[in-house]
Motif scaffolding. Structure first.
Motif, short mmCIF file in Angstrom:
data_model
loop_
_atom_site.label_atom_id
_atom_site.label_comp_id
_atom_site.label_asym_id
_atom_site.label_seq_id
_atom_site.Cartn_x
_atom_site.Cartn_y
_atom_site.Cartn_z
N LEU A 39 34.40 40.55 32.16
CA LEU A 39 34.60 41.41 32.08
C LEU A 39 33.04 42.40 31.62
CD1 LEU A 39 36.53 39.87 28.81
CD2 LEU A 39 37.16 41.54 30.37
N MET A 40 32.22 41.42 32.17
CA MET A 40 31.42 42.94 31.66
C MET A 40 30.99 43.06 33.28
SD MET A 40 26.79 41.36 31.68
CE MET A 40 26.77 40.28 32.99
N ARG A 41 31.08 42.77 34.05
CA ARG A 41 31.20 43.92 36.00
C ARG A 41 31.78 44.87 35.10
NH1 ARG A 41 32.63 40.02 40.92
NH2 ARG A 41 30.88 39.02 39.73
N VAL A 42 33.10 44.75 34.35
CA VAL A 42 34.11 45.90 34.21
C VAL A 42 33.30 47.30 33.86
CG1 VAL A 42 36.07 46.58 33.27
CG2 VAL A 42 36.73 44.60 34.89
N GLN A 43 32.64 46.66 32.57
CA GLN A 43 32.17 47.07 31.42
C GLN A 43 30.67 47.98 32.09
OE1 GLN A 43 31.32 44.61 28.12
NE2 GLN A 43 31.31 45.75 26.77
N PHE A 44 30.47 47.49 33.12
CA PHE A 44 29.53 48.13 34.22
C PHE A 44 30.23 49.15 35.25
CE2 PHE A 44 26.17 45.04 31.65
CZ PHE A 44 25.59 46.08 30.91
N GLY A 45 31.57 49.65 35.39
CA GLY A 45 31.66 50.23 35.92
C GLY A 45 32.55 49.32 37.63
N GLY A 46 32.38 47.20 38.00
CA GLY A 46 33.29 47.44 38.60
C GLY A 46 34.34 46.68 38.67
N GLN A 47 34.79 46.30 39.53
CA GLN A 47 36.06 45.71 39.55
C GLN A 47 36.05 44.14 39.45
OE1 GLN A 47 38.78 46.68 42.42
NE2 GLN A 47 39.08 48.81 41.56
N PRO A 48 36.76 43.15 38.46
CA PRO A 48 37.07 41.91 38.49
C PRO A 48 36.74 41.19 39.68
CG PRO A 48 39.12 43.03 37.03
CD PRO A 48 37.72 44.35 37.72
N THR A 49 36.98 40.28 40.39
CA THR A 49 36.74 39.86 41.37
C THR A 49 38.57 39.45 42.00
OG1 THR A 49 36.57 37.23 41.11
CG2 THR A 49 34.71 39.22 42.22
N ASP A 50 39.16 39.08 40.86
CA ASP A 50 40.52 39.01 40.66
C ASP A 50 41.42 38.91 40.29
OD1 ASP A 50 43.15 37.61 41.97
OD2 ASP A 50 42.45 35.39 41.36
N PHE A 51 42.37 40.01 39.86
CA PHE A 51 43.13 41.27 38.73
C PHE A 51 43.94 41.34 39.61
CE2 PHE A 51 40.86 44.84 40.82
CZ PHE A 51 41.71 45.47 40.55
N LYS A 52 44.71 41.73 38.59
CA LYS A 52 46.25 42.35 38.76
C LYS A 52 46.45 43.67 37.53
CE LYS A 52 51.02 42.02 37.83
NZ LYS A 52 52.23 40.73 37.81
N PRO A 53 46.70 45.11 38.77
CA PRO A 53 46.77 46.11 37.30
C PRO A 53 47.89 45.96 36.95
CG PRO A 53 46.42 46.30 39.91
CD PRO A 53 46.41 44.89 39.84
N MET A 54 47.79 46.54 35.16
CA MET A 54 49.40 46.31 34.65
C MET A 54 48.99 47.96 34.52
SD MET A 54 48.66 43.21 32.60
CE MET A 54 50.12 42.66 32.51
N PHE A 55 49.84 48.51 35.39
CA PHE A 55 49.84 50.53 34.97
C PHE A 55 51.09 50.11 33.83
CE2 PHE A 55 48.99 49.40 39.62
CZ PHE A 55 48.20 50.65 39.83
N ALA A 56 52.50 49.36 34.28
CA ALA A 56 53.26 49.02 33.08
C ALA A 56 53.22 49.63 31.12
CB ALA A 56 54.46 48.30 32.87
N VAL A 57 51.69 48.79 31.22
CA VAL A 57 50.81 48.62 29.76
C VAL A 57 49.78 49.70 29.80
CG1 VAL A 57 49.14 47.44 28.59
CG2 VAL A 57 51.16 45.95 29.91
N GLY A 58 49.64 50.48 30.74
CA GLY A 58 48.88 51.47 30.39
C GLY A 58 47.20 51.72 31.78
N ALA A 59 47.19 53.30 31.86
CA ALA A 59 45.50 53.08 33.26
C ALA A 59 44.46 52.97 32.38
CB ALA A 59 45.87 54.45 32.73
N GLY A 60 44.08 51.96 33.52
CA GLY A 60 42.60 50.80 32.84
C GLY A 60 43.43 49.80 32.57
N VAL A 61 44.23 49.18 32.12
CA VAL A 61 44.72 48.16 31.90
C VAL A 61 44.77 46.67 33.41
CG1 VAL A 61 46.34 46.56 30.73
CG2 VAL A 61 46.05 48.81 29.82
N CYS A 62 44.29 45.77 33.41
CA CYS A 62 44.56 44.78 34.10
C CYS A 62 44.82 43.03 33.45
CB CYS A 62 43.12 44.85 35.00
SG CYS A 62 42.74 45.93 35.93
N GLU A 63 44.92 42.36 34.34
CA GLU A 63 45.30 40.86 33.91
C GLU A 63 44.42 40.36 35.20
OE1 GLU A 63 48.76 38.72 34.53
OE2 GLU A 63 48.10 37.97 36.40
N ILE A 64 43.29 39.73 33.92
CA ILE A 64 42.57 39.26 35.01
C ILE A 64 42.63 37.42 35.33
CG2 ILE A 64 39.59 38.38 34.68
CD1 ILE A 64 38.96 40.91 33.11
N ARG A 65 42.39 37.35 36.41
CA ARG A 65 42.71 36.20 36.68
C ARG A 65 41.53 35.51 37.26
NH1 ARG A 65 48.19 37.50 40.81
NH2 ARG A 65 46.45 39.04 41.46
N VAL A 66 42.29 33.74 36.50
CA VAL A 66 41.08 32.54 37.04
C VAL A 66 40.69 31.57 36.92
CG1 VAL A 66 38.78 31.78 35.32
CG2 VAL A 66 39.06 34.34 35.36
#
Length: 89
Positions: A39-66
């Protein structure tokens, strides 16, 4: 002549939706830490290392997988959806 120092990147605000913050709090400590780093990576402008965009929920929304430390199963955090405030699609 003094050199100007570059500005430090600004941390963007984060909004947890629904019960996602409580869901995150119930995760094992090592998983919470790893998600926090993502989440901190995203807050500073990066992308999570493993994620899935969730376009149906809205722009900029992702599922982070760990994957948990025991590597028994993937922990998909569909409820840990986040939206970057102030971002435009």
């Amino acid at each position: 002549m003094q050199r100007k120092r570059p500005k430090a990147p600004q941390m963007k605000p984060l909004e947890f939706l629904g019960s996602s913050r409580d869901d995150l709090a119930r995760m094992p400590a090592d998983v919470r830490h790893e998600i926090g780093v993502e989440l901190m990576r995203v807050q500073f402008g990066g992308q999570p290392t493993d994620f899935k965009p969730m376009f149906a929920v809205g722009a900029g929304v992702c599922e982070i997988r760990v994957r948990d430390a025991s590597a028994k199963a993937d922990i998909e955090l569909a409820n840990v959806r986040y939206r970057m405030i102030g971002e435009k699609p």
